[in-house]
Design a protein around this motif. Structure first.
Motif, PDB file in Angstrom:
ATOM      1  N   ALA A  72      -1.489   8.701   7.834  1.00  0.00           N
ATOM      2  CA  ALA A  72      -1.222   8.834   6.585  1.00  0.00           C
ATOM      3  C   ALA A  72      -2.678   8.476   5.935  1.00  0.00           C
ATOM      4  O   ALA A  72      -3.719   8.133   6.390  1.00  0.00           O
ATOM      5  N   GLU A  73      -2.659   8.831   4.614  1.00  0.00           N
ATOM      6  CA  GLU A  73      -3.538   8.645   3.661  1.00  0.00           C
ATOM      7  C   GLU A  73      -3.229   7.861   2.652  1.00  0.00           C
ATOM      8  O   GLU A  73      -2.039   7.661   2.109  1.00  0.00           O
ATOM      9  N   VAL A  74      -4.156   6.863   2.471  1.00  0.00           N
ATOM     10  CA  VAL A  74      -3.864   5.811   1.349  1.00  0.00           C
ATOM     11  C   VAL A  74      -3.939   6.510  -0.030  1.00  0.00           C
ATOM     12  O   VAL A  74      -4.862   6.992  -0.484  1.00  0.00           O
ATOM     13  N   VAL A 114       0.789  -1.199   0.039  1.00  0.00           N
ATOM     14  CA  VAL A 114       0.126  -0.034   0.103  1.00  0.00           C
ATOM     15  C   VAL A 114       0.766   1.222  -0.026  1.00  0.00           C
ATOM     16  O   VAL A 114       1.805   1.328   0.779  1.00  0.00           O
ATOM     17  N   VAL A 115       0.626   2.158  -0.817  1.00  0.00           N
ATOM     18  CA  VAL A 115       1.162   3.437  -0.856  1.00  0.00           C
ATOM     19  C   VAL A 115       0.548   4.436   0.084  1.00  0.00           C
ATOM     20  O   VAL A 115      -0.662   4.257  -0.291  1.00  0.00           O
ATOM     21  N   VAL A 116       1.078   4.967   0.961  1.00  0.00           N
ATOM     22  CA  VAL A 116       0.555   5.927   1.697  1.00  0.00           C
ATOM     23  C   VAL A 116       1.288   7.343   1.873  1.00  0.00           C
ATOM     24  O   VAL A 116       2.541   7.242   1.428  1.00  0.00           O
ATOM     25  N   LYS A 117       0.628   8.546   1.936  1.00  0.00           N
ATOM     26  CA  LYS A 117       1.406   9.859   2.071  1.00  0.00           C
ATOM     27  C   LYS A 117       1.018  10.322   3.615  1.00  0.00           C
ATOM     28  O   LYS A 117      -0.157  10.301   4.020  1.00  0.00           O
ATOM     29  N   ALA A 118       2.020  10.568   4.261  1.00  0.00           N
ATOM     30  CA  ALA A 118       2.254  11.069   5.764  1.00  0.00           C
ATOM     31  C   ALA A 118       1.338  12.390   5.774  1.00  0.00           C
ATOM     32  O   ALA A 118       1.275  13.281   4.847  1.00  0.00           O
ATOM     33  N   ALA A 119       0.644  12.311   6.999  1.00  0.00           N
ATOM     34  CA  ALA A 119      -0.095  13.735   7.191  1.00  0.00           C
ATOM     35  C   ALA A 119       1.024  14.619   7.638  1.00  0.00           C
ATOM     36  O   ALA A 119       2.116  14.288   7.990  1.00  0.00           O
ATOM     37  N   ALA A 120       0.556  15.815   7.518  1.00  0.00           N
ATOM     38  CA  ALA A 120       1.621  17.195   8.017  1.00  0.00           C
ATOM     39  C   ALA A 120       2.353  16.974   9.410  1.00  0.00           C
ATOM     40  O   ALA A 120       1.436  16.384  10.215  1.00  0.00           O
ATOM     41  N   VAL A 121       3.470  17.200   9.605  1.00  0.00           N
ATOM     42  CA  VAL A 121       4.090  17.047  10.614  1.00  0.00           C
ATOM     43  C   VAL A 121       4.016  18.185  11.671  1.00  0.00           C
ATOM     44  O   VAL A 121       3.902  19.446  10.953  1.00  0.00           O
ATOM     45  N   GLU A 122       3.788  18.052  12.763  1.00  0.00           N
ATOM     46  CA  GLU A 122       3.655  19.238  13.703  1.00  0.00           C
ATOM     47  C   GLU A 122       5.073  19.887  13.952  1.00  0.00           C
ATOM     48  O   GLU A 122       6.084  19.260  14.425  1.00  0.00           O
ATOM     49  N   GLU A 123       5.112  20.969  13.555  1.00  0.00           N
ATOM     50  CA  GLU A 123       6.329  21.950  13.713  1.00  0.00           C
ATOM     51  C   GLU A 123       6.558  22.796  15.159  1.00  0.00           C
ATOM     52  O   GLU A 123       7.615  23.331  15.119  1.00  0.00           O
ATOM     53  N   THR A 124       5.406  22.762  15.714  1.00  0.00           N
ATOM     54  CA  THR A 124       5.445  23.519  17.098  1.00  0.00           C
ATOM     55  C   THR A 124       4.765  22.646  18.201  1.00  0.00           C
ATOM     56  O   THR A 124       4.012  21.825  17.758  1.00  0.00           O
ATOM     57  N   THR A 125       5.424  22.578  19.401  1.00  0.00           N
ATOM     58  CA  THR A 125       4.838  21.869  20.300  1.00  0.00           C
ATOM     59  C   THR A 125       3.472  22.771  20.971  1.00  0.00           C
ATOM     60  O   THR A 125       3.038  23.649  20.310  1.00  0.00           O
TER      61      THR A 125
END
Length: 94
Positions: free
Chosen positions: A38-40, A10-21
């Protein structure tokens, strides 16, 4: 160019990464955790893998939780994707 996974991949695309706490501290790229959500993007056909019949349960567009260190990361058309086995997907988010 597109990615077409084979067998139970399955190919997935990661969700946006948190850049701040939560407290507002900006994280350096090296301190950011690898996202598990992630989204498939594409699903392989399933079929017979290592002598066992594999039925694909995930569908394109679903949001999923993937093992933290699962899969192989690839870059295509300036986009980053991860190719995982269906077994590496821990849950579907509804």
């Amino acid at each position: 160019m597109t990615i077409k996974p084979l067998a139970d991949r399955v190919v997935v695309k990661a969700a946006a990464v948190e850049e701040t706490t939560k407290s507002g501290i900006i994280l350096a790229a090296s301190a950011q955790e690898k996202p598990q959500f992630a989204e498939v993007v594409a699903v392989g056909p399933g079929g017979e893998v290592n002598g066992k019949k594999v039925e694909m349960y995930v569908e394109v567009g679903q949001k999923v939780v993937v093992g933290k260190y699962a899969g192989v990361e690839v870059k295509l058309n300036k986009e980053e994707y991860t190719i995982v086995r269906q077994d590496d997907i821990l849950a579907v988010i509804e």
